[in-house]
Design a protein around this motif. Sequence first.
Motif, PDB file in Angstrom:
ATOM      1  N   LEU A   1      29.934  96.844  57.360  1.00 15.09           N
ATOM      2  CA  LEU A   1      30.511  96.757  58.706  1.00 15.09           C
ATOM      3  C   LEU A   1      29.638  95.777  59.488  1.00 15.09           C
ATOM      4  N   ILE A   2      30.199  94.616  59.788  1.00 21.21           N
ATOM      5  CA  ILE A   2      29.427  93.537  60.408  1.00 21.21           C
ATOM      6  C   ILE A   2      29.806  93.398  61.872  1.00 21.21           C
ATOM      7  N   VAL A   3      28.813  93.458  62.749  1.00 19.77           N
ATOM      8  CA  VAL A   3      29.000  93.221  64.178  1.00 19.77           C
ATOM      9  C   VAL A   3      27.975  92.199  64.615  1.00 19.77           C
ATOM     10  N   HIS A   4      28.464  91.069  65.099  1.00 14.46           N
ATOM     11  CA  HIS A   4      27.569  89.980  65.524  1.00 14.46           C
ATOM     12  C   HIS A   4      26.561  89.625  64.426  1.00 14.46           C
ATOM     13  N   ASP A   5      27.081  89.396  63.243  1.00  9.40           N
ATOM     14  CA  ASP A   5      26.265  88.980  62.089  1.00  9.40           C
ATOM     15  C   ASP A   5      25.227  90.012  61.678  1.00  9.40           C
ATOM     16  N   GLU A   6      25.411  91.255  62.092  1.00  7.03           N
ATOM     17  CA  GLU A   6      24.471  92.315  61.726  1.00  7.03           C
ATOM     18  C   GLU A   6      25.233  93.465  61.072  1.00  7.03           C
ATOM     19  N   ALA A   7      24.730  93.925  59.936  1.00  4.97           N
ATOM     20  CA  ALA A   7      25.357  95.054  59.257  1.00  4.97           C
ATOM     21  C   ALA A   7      24.954  96.341  59.963  1.00  4.97           C
TER      22      ALA A   7
END
Length: 200
Positions: free
Chosen positions: A16-22
């Motif tokens: 789950l990626i949000v703003h290039d962060e898992a």
Amino acid sequence: IELVGADSIEWLGAPLIVHDEAIGVMAVQSYDEAVHFNSQDMEVLTYVSTQVANAIERKRAEEALQRSEAFARSIVENEPECVKIVGAGGVLQYMNSAGLAMLEVDDFESVRGKSIYPIVVPEHRAAFQGLTERVLRGEQGTLEFEVIGLRGTRRWLDTQAVPLFNEQGKVDGLLGITRDSTKRKQAEAQLEQNNRDLQI
């Protein structure tokens, strides 16, 4: 796909990626030996995980906005000076507790949607209306004027007003910051009187 322990377990996971962060993993697994995940299953899971991540981000943004709005409301409501939003015709759209106290009003609902013009003393009303109209055309301005509260108290107020713009860039309200200048005006009047007395 993983094989874990003695039993065959089909496992498929996508981050789950949000703003290039898992921020987590979405996974599906099967204990059925007849089930075998393939690249199409991975595409579907990747699509779903993207939608879930977007939903999580929207929820986080909504919660952050709610916290920010609550924080802003707390600041405005506890501001010792009057904060008000006025629309065309002097109609009150918002006023904080300090402003309501200056007008001797118990709650905002009793004045919501009503014009503020009638409480401005007649000799200052035209100037106040003029200021409101100029600000609603996009200008800024200041004014010192008198009001008579709903319980009959007469006060001098000093206001600074700026236009509020909507998302389309059009002015849809006046934001005013107003302080009670009654004591200063009384002190000035007393000083003038003392000076006149000394000249007699």
